[in-house]
Scaffold this motif. Structure first.
Motif, PDB file in Angstrom:
ATOM      1  N   ARG A  16      66.726 -11.257 -27.736  1.00 40.36           N
ATOM      2  CA  ARG A  16      66.405 -12.585 -27.270  1.00 40.36           C
ATOM      3  C   ARG A  16      66.943 -13.628 -28.235  1.00 40.36           C
ATOM      4  NH1 ARG A  16      60.451 -15.109 -25.769  1.00 40.36           N
ATOM      5  NH2 ARG A  16      61.218 -16.667 -24.332  1.00 40.36           N
ATOM      6  N   HIS A 557      59.313 -10.667 -22.678  1.00 40.16           N
ATOM      7  CA  HIS A 557      60.769 -10.720 -22.504  1.00 40.16           C
ATOM      8  C   HIS A 557      61.417  -9.405 -22.907  1.00 40.16           C
ATOM      9  CE1 HIS A 557      64.749 -12.900 -22.715  1.00 40.16           C
ATOM     10  NE2 HIS A 557      64.997 -11.889 -23.532  1.00 40.16           N
ATOM     11  N   GLU A 586      70.150 -10.842 -18.889  1.00 43.26           N
ATOM     12  CA  GLU A 586      68.892 -11.506 -19.239  1.00 43.26           C
ATOM     13  C   GLU A 586      67.979 -11.736 -18.034  1.00 43.26           C
ATOM     14  OE1 GLU A 586      67.859 -11.917 -22.227  1.00 43.26           O
ATOM     15  OE2 GLU A 586      69.728 -11.385 -23.244  1.00 43.26           O
ATOM     16  N   GLN A 590      63.920 -12.135 -18.558  1.00 46.95           N
ATOM     17  CA  GLN A 590      63.320 -13.446 -18.306  1.00 46.95           C
ATOM     18  C   GLN A 590      62.425 -13.425 -17.071  1.00 46.95           C
ATOM     19  OE1 GLN A 590      66.990 -15.885 -20.448  1.00 46.95           O
ATOM     20  NE2 GLN A 590      66.514 -16.346 -18.329  1.00 46.95           N
ATOM     21  N   GLU A 593      58.866 -12.294 -17.975  1.00 48.62           N
ATOM     22  CA  GLU A 593      58.102 -13.334 -18.665  1.00 48.62           C
ATOM     23  C   GLU A 593      57.211 -14.113 -17.701  1.00 48.62           C
ATOM     24  OE1 GLU A 593      59.974 -16.067 -21.422  1.00 48.62           O
ATOM     25  OE2 GLU A 593      61.764 -14.809 -21.423  1.00 48.62           O
ATOM     26  N   TYR A 707      71.750 -17.029 -21.174  1.00 48.76           N
ATOM     27  CA  TYR A 707      70.308 -17.201 -21.029  1.00 48.76           C
ATOM     28  C   TYR A 707      69.997 -18.251 -19.966  1.00 48.76           C
ATOM     29  CZ  TYR A 707      69.792 -14.490 -25.330  1.00 48.76           C
ATOM     30  OH  TYR A 707      69.827 -13.488 -26.264  1.00 48.76           O
ATOM     31  N   GLU A 711      68.443 -17.824 -16.315  1.00 46.68           N
ATOM     32  CA  GLU A 711      67.242 -18.580 -15.991  1.00 46.68           C
ATOM     33  C   GLU A 711      67.316 -19.125 -14.567  1.00 46.68           C
ATOM     34  OE1 GLU A 711      64.244 -21.698 -18.268  1.00 46.68           O
ATOM     35  OE2 GLU A 711      66.194 -21.199 -19.134  1.00 46.68           O
TER      36      GLU A 711
END
Length: 774
Positions: A16, A557, A586, A590, A593, A707, A711
């Motif tokens: 991360r 994560h 990722e 993510q 999370e 990242y 997202e």
């Protein structure tokens, strides 16, 4: 590490906040060269007898011994010494080349027949199994306990492993056979996964220069070897700065700090004293200090958030942001300049004008222009939000704090006053939430989520030894597909949660063994079971270790990455687990999370319990957390996006001077941030001298944007759960997520996997709304 192609599979040690590097079979050569990824054991007192490559020596070296007598065929951690690696690698590299030569010499029993998928591609996927085992252990040692002895071995092996990787790629006749299968792939009766494997292996080789002229191959091998050595030095310099610097404190210096931080600071001082007894390194005066702040993020960020001492905040911030340049003998900026020049030459050899062009070709984004379109859109929105946040901080200082700040809000002030404003505006105090977020409680929460979503059950095996006393080992099972059948072993999961000397900072996931069904005839089925390890760097407390909300999200994560490995369901090693395109990798992390979030409080309500009373977290505190969630998003987004923008900018230059040494990275950083209009009081989350994502490996270089790209995907993907009739644990959506996000690996193109899960392309709106930037 240099981006060695997948010689028998590719894997990523995913982090991360730290770099990643490839890790499997011979792609792990890259990981081993730079020491990326995750594992270690304590130094042992015994000395290992050196072995000579060849037959009959395996029993003298635990890395070359038969591991089948170990639980789950784990490495014999208790026996492994740093001195074992060089002789073990010598044997493993020799056997790997033998495997590859067998592929070249195979004629499928008919000299007139073209090479086949099974004799070339499937065999290549299996090749180098011993090298894979040793390299995974080595790479994990180099980041979880990189002692002086390990550093020496790492520096020695870095160019050796790189040159072996280059030799494996350019072995005469190998690429020609791969290319023959590639050209006939659509007319050979192959299924979709087999065609995908052929295409990925072929691309791996061409991106490593397998189709170059002999002269260019030789130059490329030299570049790779030099990069491997430079990237190793870069990471070791950062680790040395983190190991040796600390700020010694007395009790009176901890004004404003919560009890959990004071306890962690005290534990850190004790760890430093223990280390001082056995080494000559350490901070001045730390042997007598009752409390220390080290350069561990789990200590620095809370100190910057809560300490009332502006002078001490500045001292900690200055050291934190200058890692990699704290000592003139560890000049990471000069190293980074050389790395940039070599990467530029690599790109040119591939016909690309810049390294960013070369890197982006094998991503979902495809081009630097598409990356910049996303980054610049978010940057403009985040700057507006950050400016509003700074105005709120300045207003608080002027009207309520009574403080006089010379120079206004500075970077070492932002977190401190942001916390004050958060408390004043939303009545939310982060320290009030922390007692409900013990490491045990958050660990139970993520395992519960794993069970509800994917049916996984975790059994802690205290009888199985890890590579360090801090490591916990779990057996991960799921229900058998047959009614009444025994539970099925799905994975072995190791957790290594605490900061300690010789361990890289940050958080990451890697594997000691990756999932595959492509085993040699007669192989034990245990060899197909993944062994996954999650590393964090939480400040260890004498009693219960309490996590910040951000730390708790980090644990989720990394467990998301862990599920990417544990739930992998691919036939071939090269396509399994985290061996996916960088801007997809990722997404699984993510996404997980999101189950530990105030917007979906179900998990928090069940598992966030006071570490002393076991009382559940009060509903009103969760409401305050939700209301305060969007505050400081501008700051957080600027910190990250500035890094991604600088990454793209610095790798998009078409020249770095005649000599890499004459390229001034600090001056470039200053000019670029001025061009972007960097908001006052904020700096990049990772400055160039310690930007390990960029300069300790090649995996995230020119790809730090991933990242944010992921997202967009994870916010949209979680929307599918929110829209489902069964809510965030809807079994049908969870099954789809397991199949297309966590289980598919690289068996299909990532954009197609997302469409199969969501029924359409991703919508950026979900991400912007999540960040409060819509």
């Amino acid at each position: 590490s240099a981006a060695v192609p997948s010689l028998s599979g590719a894997r990523a040690a995913i982090g991360r906040r730290v770099f990643v590097a490839p890790s499997s079979s011979s792609s792990i050569l890259a990981m081993a060269a730079s020491g990326s990824s995750a594992s270690a054991v304590e130094e042992k007192s015994r000395s290992a007898a050196a072995t000579t490559p060849g037959e009959g020596k395996d029993d003298a070296n635990p890395l070359l011994s038969d591991w089948s007598s170990e639980p789950y065929h784990l490495p014999p951690f208790r026996l492994i010494e740093p001195s074992h690696f060089r002789p073990a690698f010598d044997v493993a590299m020799e056997r790997h080349m033998s495997d590859l030569k067998s592929i070249v010499e195979s004629n499928d029993d008919d000299e007139d027949s073209p090479p086949t998928f099974e004799s070339v591609i499937a065999a290549h996927d299996r090749a180098g199994s011993l090298l894979s085992k040793i390299s995974s252990v080595f790479g994990n040692y180099c980041s979880s306990l990189n002692t002086d002895e390990m550093k020496a071995v790492q520096s020695e092996m870095s160019p050796i492993l790189s040159r072996h990787g280059s030799a494996a790629v350019t072995l005469p006749g190998l690429f020609e056979r791969i290319d023959a299968v590639y050209r006939n792939r659509n007319d050979s009766g192959l299924d979709d996964e087999q065609i995908r494997l052929v295409e990925r292996v072929h691309l791996d080789f061409t991106r490593q220069g397998a189709d170059f002229t002999d002269e260019r191959k030789e130059e490329y091998a030299e570049i790779e070897a030099e990069l491997a050595a430079l990237q190793t030095s870069f990471m070791q310099n950062v680790m040395t700065d983190e190991e040796t610097w600390c700020m010694t404190l007395g009790e009176e210096d901890l004004v404003g700090c919560p009890d959990s931080l004071i306890e962690a600071s005290k534990s850190a001082a004790e760890d430093r004293r223990k280390k001082k007894k056995t080494t000559t390194t350490g901070g001045e005066g730390e042997e007598d200090a009752a409390y220390v702040i080290t350069l561990s993020r789990s200590l620095v960020e809370p100190f910057l958030t809560f300490s009332s001492r502006r002078d001490l905040r500045e001292t900690a911030w200055e050291a934190w942001t200058k890692r990699g340049e704290l000592h003139p003998e560890r000049d990471n900026l000069a190293i980074a300049a050389k790395i940039l020049k070599l990467r530029k030459r690599q790109a040119n050899l591939h016909g690309c004008a810049t390294f960013s062009e070369y890197q982006c070709k094998d991503t979902m984004a495809g081009t630097p222009e598409r990356v910049m379109e996303l980054l610049e859109d978010v940057w403009v929105r985040a700057k507006e939000a950050a400016d509003r946040e700074r105005e709120a901080l300045e207003k608080f200082v002027e009207e309520e704090s009574g403080d006089e700040l010379e120079g206004g809000i500075r970077p070492w002030d932002w977190r401190y006053y942001a916390e004050k404003v958060r408390v004043a505006r939303y009545s939310f105090d982060e320290s009030a939430l922390k007692p409900y977020l013990s490491l045990d409680a958050v660990s139970n929460a993520v395992m519960s989520v794993s069970n509800k979503l994917f049916g996984l059950t975790y059994v802690k095996r205290d009888d199985v030894e890890g590579y360090h006393p801090d490591v916990n080992v779990y057996e991960v099972t799921e229900k058998s597909a047959e009614d009444g059948g025994p539970d099925k072993l799905r994975a072995v999961f190791l957790t290594d949660n605490y900061a300690r000397p010789y361990k890289s900072s940050g958080a990451w996931m890697s594997e000691f063994r990756s999932q595959t069904r492509n085993l040699p005839d007669g192989a034990d089925g245990m060899e197909s079971i993944p062994v996954v390890v999650n590393n964090n760097n939480f400040a260890k407390a004498a009693d219960s270790t309490l996590l910040s909300f951000d730390d708790a999200k980090t644990l989720f994560h990394e467990c998301g990455h862990g599920h990417h490995g544990m739930l992998s369901d691919a036939t071939y090693s090269r396509l399994s687990s985290t061996s996916v395109l960088r801007d997809f990798v990722e997404l699984p992390s993510q996404l997980l999370e999101r189950w530990f979030d105030a917007d979906a409080p179900e998990v928090l309500k069940e598992h966030a319990r006071h570490y002393e009373t076991n009382e559940p977290v009060p509903d009103e505190l969760l409401v305050k957390l939700k209301n305060a969630r969007s505050f400081n998003q501008g700051f957080d987004t600027i910190e990250y996006t500035a890094c991604a923008l600088l990454d793209m900018a610095i790798h998009s230059l078409d020249a770095y001077g005649d000599d890499g040494d004459d390229f001034d990275i600090s001056a470039f950083e200053e000019r670029e941030l001025e061009r972007l209009g960097m908001p006052q009081g904020i700096v990049m989350r990772h400055r160039p001298a310690h930007f390990a994502h960029l300069f300790a490996s090649q995996y995230y270089a020119s790809c730090y944007y991933v990242y944010l790209w992921a997202e967009v995907l994870d916010a949209d993907a979680f929307g599918a759960f929110e829209e489902a009739p069964g809510g965030i644990f809807d079994p049908e959506v969870a099954s789809m997520a397991r199949k297309y996000i966590y289980g598919a690996g690289n068996t299909e193109a990532p954009d197609e996997l997302f469409r199969k899960f969501r029924g359409r392309d991703p919508d950026v709106r979900f991400m912007l709304e999540k960040k409060g930037l819509a």
